[in-house]
Scaffold this motif. Structure first.
Motif, PDB file in Angstrom:
ATOM      1  N   VAL A 151     -13.783  42.524  58.857  1.00  0.00           N
ATOM      2  CA  VAL A 151     -12.632  42.182  58.013  1.00  0.00           C
ATOM      3  C   VAL A 151     -11.583  43.281  58.137  1.00  0.00           C
ATOM      4  O   VAL A 151     -11.870  44.381  58.607  1.00  0.00           O
ATOM      5  N   VAL A 175     -18.446  46.142  55.364  1.00  0.00           N
ATOM      6  CA  VAL A 175     -18.646  45.049  56.317  1.00  0.00           C
ATOM      7  C   VAL A 175     -18.620  45.588  57.753  1.00  0.00           C
ATOM      8  O   VAL A 175     -19.545  45.361  58.543  1.00  0.00           O
ATOM      9  N   ALA A 225     -16.430  45.963  68.067  1.00  0.00           N
ATOM     10  CA  ALA A 225     -15.481  46.961  67.547  1.00  0.00           C
ATOM     11  C   ALA A 225     -14.106  46.324  67.703  1.00  0.00           C
ATOM     12  O   ALA A 225     -13.857  45.233  67.175  1.00  0.00           O
ATOM     13  N   ILE A 227      -9.048  36.236  61.351  1.00  0.00           N
ATOM     14  CA  ILE A 227      -9.169  37.610  60.812  1.00  0.00           C
ATOM     15  C   ILE A 227      -7.984  37.976  59.919  1.00  0.00           C
ATOM     16  O   ILE A 227      -8.121  38.759  58.986  1.00  0.00           O
TER      17      ILE A 227
HETATM   18  N1  LIG Z   1      -9.236  38.522  65.999  1.00  0.00           N
HETATM   19  C1  LIG Z   1      -8.905  39.662  66.560  1.00  0.00           C
HETATM   20  O1  LIG Z   1      -7.749  39.850  67.019  1.00  0.00           O
HETATM   21  C2  LIG Z   1      -9.918  40.765  66.683  1.00  0.00           C
HETATM   22  C3  LIG Z   1      -9.613  41.848  67.510  1.00  0.00           C
HETATM   23  C4  LIG Z   1     -10.527  42.870  67.628  1.00  0.00           C
HETATM   24  C5  LIG Z   1     -11.731  42.815  66.960  1.00  0.00           C
HETATM   25  N2  LIG Z   1     -11.993  41.756  66.143  1.00  0.00           N
HETATM   26  C6  LIG Z   1     -13.261  41.733  65.437  1.00  0.00           C
HETATM   27  O2  LIG Z   1     -13.950  40.536  65.743  1.00  0.00           O
HETATM   28  C7  LIG Z   1     -14.924  40.299  64.723  1.00  0.00           C
HETATM   29  C8  LIG Z   1     -14.886  38.838  64.335  1.00  0.00           C
HETATM   30  O3  LIG Z   1     -13.667  38.561  63.672  1.00  0.00           O
HETATM   31  P1  LIG Z   1     -12.775  37.276  63.993  1.00  0.00           P
HETATM   32  O4  LIG Z   1     -11.521  37.763  64.591  1.00  0.00           O
HETATM   33  O5  LIG Z   1     -13.571  36.270  64.686  1.00  0.00           O
HETATM   34  O6  LIG Z   1     -12.395  36.818  62.497  1.00  0.00           O
HETATM   35  P2  LIG Z   1     -12.806  35.550  61.625  1.00  0.00           P
HETATM   36  O7  LIG Z   1     -12.278  35.836  60.257  1.00  0.00           O
HETATM   37  O8  LIG Z   1     -12.390  34.296  62.291  1.00  0.00           O
HETATM   38  O9  LIG Z   1     -14.396  35.611  61.604  1.00  0.00           O
HETATM   39  C9  LIG Z   1     -15.087  36.612  60.879  1.00  0.00           C
HETATM   40  C10 LIG Z   1     -16.372  36.035  60.310  1.00  0.00           C
HETATM   41  O10 LIG Z   1     -17.046  37.079  59.581  1.00  0.00           O
HETATM   42  C11 LIG Z   1     -17.501  36.534  58.348  1.00  0.00           C
HETATM   43  N3  LIG Z   1     -17.643  37.617  57.365  1.00  0.00           N
HETATM   44  C12 LIG Z   1     -16.671  38.247  56.658  1.00  0.00           C
HETATM   45  N4  LIG Z   1     -17.229  39.119  55.805  1.00  0.00           N
HETATM   46  C13 LIG Z   1     -18.574  39.059  55.996  1.00  0.00           C
HETATM   47  C14 LIG Z   1     -19.668  39.723  55.414  1.00  0.00           C
HETATM   48  N5  LIG Z   1     -19.515  40.616  54.422  1.00  0.00           N
HETATM   49  N6  LIG Z   1     -20.915  39.422  55.862  1.00  0.00           N
HETATM   50  C15 LIG Z   1     -21.085  38.479  56.823  1.00  0.00           C
HETATM   51  N7  LIG Z   1     -20.080  37.798  57.390  1.00  0.00           N
HETATM   52  C16 LIG Z   1     -18.845  38.099  56.993  1.00  0.00           C
HETATM   53  C17 LIG Z   1     -16.429  35.517  57.969  1.00  0.00           C
HETATM   54  O11 LIG Z   1     -16.911  34.588  57.015  1.00  0.00           O
HETATM   55  C18 LIG Z   1     -16.115  34.901  59.328  1.00  0.00           C
HETATM   56  O12 LIG Z   1     -16.994  33.814  59.592  1.00  0.00           O
HETATM   57  C19 LIG Z   1     -14.593  41.278  63.602  1.00  0.00           C
HETATM   58  O13 LIG Z   1     -15.485  42.377  63.647  1.00  0.00           O
HETATM   59  C20 LIG Z   1     -13.191  41.731  63.930  1.00  0.00           C
HETATM   60  O14 LIG Z   1     -12.910  42.989  63.392  1.00  0.00           O
HETATM   61  C21 LIG Z   1     -11.115  40.725  65.993  1.00  0.00           C
END
Ligand SMILES: NC(=O)c1ccc[n+]([C@@H]2O[C@H](COP(=O)([O-])OP(=O)(O)OC[C@H]3O[C@@H](n4cnc5c(N)ncnc54)[C@H](O)[C@@H]3O)[C@@H](O)[C@H]2O)c1
Length: 281
Positions: A93, A113, A141, A194
């Motif tokens: 998050v 988280v 990461a 995100i």
């Molecule tokens: N989207 C981007 O641009 C990006 C870039 C770099 C890294 N990331 C990383 O990718 C990972 C996935 O994120 P995403 O972009 O798919 O976002 P997203 O919000 O689409 O998915 C994140 C998921 O994590 C779950 N989640 C949130 N809090 C939680 C908790 N306390 N326990 C268990 N599950 C929890 C949410 O319900 C959701 O299903 C994250 O670690 C994020 O930091 C994302």
């Protein structure tokens, strides 16, 4: 790992975005899937879709910032499939703002988280993988774990922690002669939800109408960049190939490497980091 069919992949944060796409990719390779996610409705939906597609999948409502939840996810994995072969510590998050204005609750939420979630994942799944004799850990990461910038300090702090932890455990697993690979996934922008992380914020969603103009502008810029980012499926394919090829650093946005180099050179040459907007003037 060379053979995937019939083995088990665990994905935290697997009900949305990158996590969901990784689960899909591992399912396509014939793996059983375990999803841990804090959002019950999204979790049920993804499990229903897997079952309809004939994928052996189980899930548990899991808040990765709570050790008991992560332990319960590991127990559920053992009960359902008897082991874990790929473990993606992926839930994450973010929140925007100036470091000194972000509340204690929000700092603790993001640290819980993004960093403790990964620490607990390692603590409870690595012993299972060692016992099983093989495996691969994928820690999500971010490019924010290799560079820094203004406006998201809890995110940068935690993602640097995930990179450091991944580098350390990889070396420890080698020393322990465990047959377990490690990859750390460091994307820049990916088109996911995100930017709406606060849907799971303990204090409830942020009331954006109360934000000052600087923070509102940050939110708008972040959402714009996300919507133009890579698709989660593209990233998931890179993760799959990294597991096959035992690639440690997964850098889906190759053109951002100059920022990593710039930061390293800043450190080596003792140059002060400056935000981009100031540098461009
Ligand atoms: N989207 C981007 O641009 C990006 C870039 C770099 C890294 N990331 C990383 O990718 C990972 C996935 O994120 P995403 O972009 O798919 O976002 P997203 O919000 O689409 O998915 C994140 C998921 O994590 C779950 N989640 C949130 N809090 C939680 C908790 N306390 N326990 C268990 N599950 C929890 C949410 O319900 C959701 O299903 C994250 O670690 C994020 O930091 C994302």
């Amino acid at each position: 790992m060379d053979e995937f069919k019939g083995k088990t992949a665990v994905v935290t944060g697997g009900a949305s975005g990158i996590g969901r796409a990784m689960a899909d990719r591992f399912a396509t390779a014939g793996m059983n899937i375990v999803i841990g996610d804090v959002e019950p409705a999204a979790l049920e939906k993804v499990l229903g879709e897997f079952k309809a597609a004939g994928v052996k999948a189980v899930g548990l409502r899991t808040d990765v910032s709570k050790e008991a939840d992560v332990k319960a996810l590991a127990d559920k994995t053992l009960e359902a499939f008897g082991g874990a072969h790929i473990v993606c510590n992926n839930a994450g998050v973010g929140i925007s703002g100036f470091a000194w204005e972000i509340s204690d609750e929000d700092w603790r939420w993001v640290m819980g988280v993004n960093l403790w979630g990964v620490i607990y994942g390692i603590r409870h799944f690595v012993p299972i993988m060692i016992k099983g004799g093989e495996g691969h850990i994928v820690n999500t990461a971010s490019m924010a774990g290799l560079t820094t910038g203004p406006g998201m300090s809890p995110y940068f702090v935690t993602k640097h922690g995930v990179v450091a932890l991944s580098e350390a455990i990889h070396q420890e697993l080698m020393m322990a002669q465990a047959n377990i690979g490690v990859s750390v996934l460091c994307p820049a922008w990916v088109n996911t939800r995100i930017g709406e992380s606060d849907r799971n914020r303990p204090g409830g969603p942020v009331d954006e109408t109360t934000l000052d103009p600087v923070r509102q502008a940050m939110q708008t810029a972040i959402r714009g960049a996300l919507s133009e980012g890579l698709s989660p499926d593209e990233v998931a394919e890179m993760v799959f190939q990294a597991v096959v090829n035992k690639t440690f650093y997964i850098l889906p946005h190759a053109h951002w490497k100059d920022l990593i180099q710039e930061r390293m050179e800043n450190i080596i040459h003792q140059r002060t980091p400056v935000p981009r907007e100031f540098r461009m003037k």
